[in-house]
Design a protein around this motif. Structure first.
Motif, PDB file in Angstrom:
ATOM      1  N   ARG A 194       1.259   4.057   2.254  1.00 50.89           N
ATOM      2  CA  ARG A 194       2.094   3.938   3.545  1.00 50.89           C
ATOM      3  C   ARG A 194       3.469   2.430   3.648  1.00 50.89           C
ATOM      4  N   GLU A 195       3.456   1.928   2.867  1.00 53.75           N
ATOM      5  CA  GLU A 195       4.708   0.695   2.838  1.00 53.75           C
ATOM      6  C   GLU A 195       5.682   1.103   1.876  1.00 53.75           C
ATOM      7  N   ASN A 227       0.850  -0.545  -0.041  1.00 52.00           N
ATOM      8  CA  ASN A 227       0.081   0.233   0.220  1.00 52.00           C
ATOM      9  C   ASN A 227       1.231   0.867   0.036  1.00 52.00           C
TER      10      ASN A 227
END
Length: 221
Positions: free
Chosen positions: A98-99, A96
C-alpha cells in the motif's frame, strides 16, 4: 556497491540527492550543471541519451544485474528508496504494497498534474529577473494549480483524520519527498497557500527536514 548521483541540487537532481541523504547513504555526488553543455558530452550522453540530469549510477554485483543506470528524477528517487533503504516502517522506504502504491501514484500524479505549472510560478514569481517576469503566466498557472492543490488538501485532511500527517503513512516517506519537491515550487503563490493550509504546512515541514537542508547546502558549498 557504489552509488553515484549526477546533477546540481538546484535542479530536479534534488530528489535522488534528498533520498540518498535521508537514508544516510555513502554516495558520490557529481555536481554537474544542466547549462553550459555539461550534459551534452559523449560521456554523459552515454549515460542518458536525453542529455538531462539527474542520473543515478548504481554499481551492483553481477548476481544483482551489475551496473544499473537510472534517469528521470522521480524514478531515481523511487529506485534509491526501494533498493537502498529498508522496508522497516521507520525510514522513507515503503514498508508494504500500500505504501509503495501511494509513492508511485503520488509521484506520477505530481509530475502530470502540477510540475509544469509549479515551475511557471517559481520562475515568474521569484527566480527570473523582475524585468523578465510575466505575472499573467504565474496567475494562469496558479488558477490551474487550484485543482491539484484541492486534491492533495483533501487527501491530507483524510490522512489527518486517520492520525497520519503524511501522504502514505504516519511517517515521512519517499512519497512525501517526491511530491513536496514539486509543490514547493508553488510556495510563492501566497493566495494558493492560504486557501490550502494543510498542504502549505505539510510542504514547509518536508522542506525543513535536516536531510533536505543538507542537500540545499551542497549547492552553496
Amino acid at each position: 556497491m557504489s552509488l553515484t548521483i549526477y546533477g546540481i541540487p538546484a535542479s530536479r537532481a534534488v530528489r535522488p540527492l534528498w533520498a540518498a541523504t535521508e537514508l544516510g547513504l555513502n554516495f558520490q555526488h557529481v555536481n554537474l550543471p544542466y547549462q553550459g553543455g555539461a550534459t551534452r558530452t559523449p560521456e554523459f550522453l552515454a549515460l542518458n541519451p536525453n542529455g538531462h540530469i539527474p542520473v543515478v549510477v548504481d554499481q551492483r554485483p553481477p548476481e544483482q544485474g551489475g551496473e544499473v543506470v537510472v534517469w528521470e528524477s522521480m524514478a531515481c528517487a523511487l529506485y534509491i528508496a526501494r533498493h537502498h533503504g529498508q522496508p522497516d516502517g521507520v525510514g522513507i522506504t515503503p514498508a508494504n504494497p500500500r505504501e509503495d502504491a501511494e509513492a508511485l501514484r503520488w509521484s506520477f500524479w505530481v509530475v502530470t498534474e502540477a510540475e509544469a505549472d509549479g515551475l511557471t510560478v517559481l520562475m515568474h514569481r521569484m527566480v527570473m529577473p523582475s524585468e523578465r517576469r510575466k505575472p499573467e503566466l504565474a496567475e494562469a498557472a496558479e488558477r490551474r494549480l487550484a485543482v491539484p492543490f484541492r486534491v492533495i488538501e483533501q487527501h491530507l485532511e483524510r490522512q489527518r483524520s486517520a492520525g497520519m500527517a503524511h501522504l502514505a503513512a504516519d511517517r515521512f516517506t519517499v512519497a512525501d519527498l517526491c511530491v513536496a519537491s514539486v509543490l514547493n515550487w508553488a510556495r510563492p503563490a501566497h493566495g494558493l497557500m492560504a486557501v490550502h493550509p494543510l498542504t502549505h504546512q505539510w510542504i514547509v515541514r518536508c522542506m525543513e527536514r535536516p536531510a533536505q537542508l543538507a542537500v540545499k547546502a551542497l549547492g552553496k558549498a
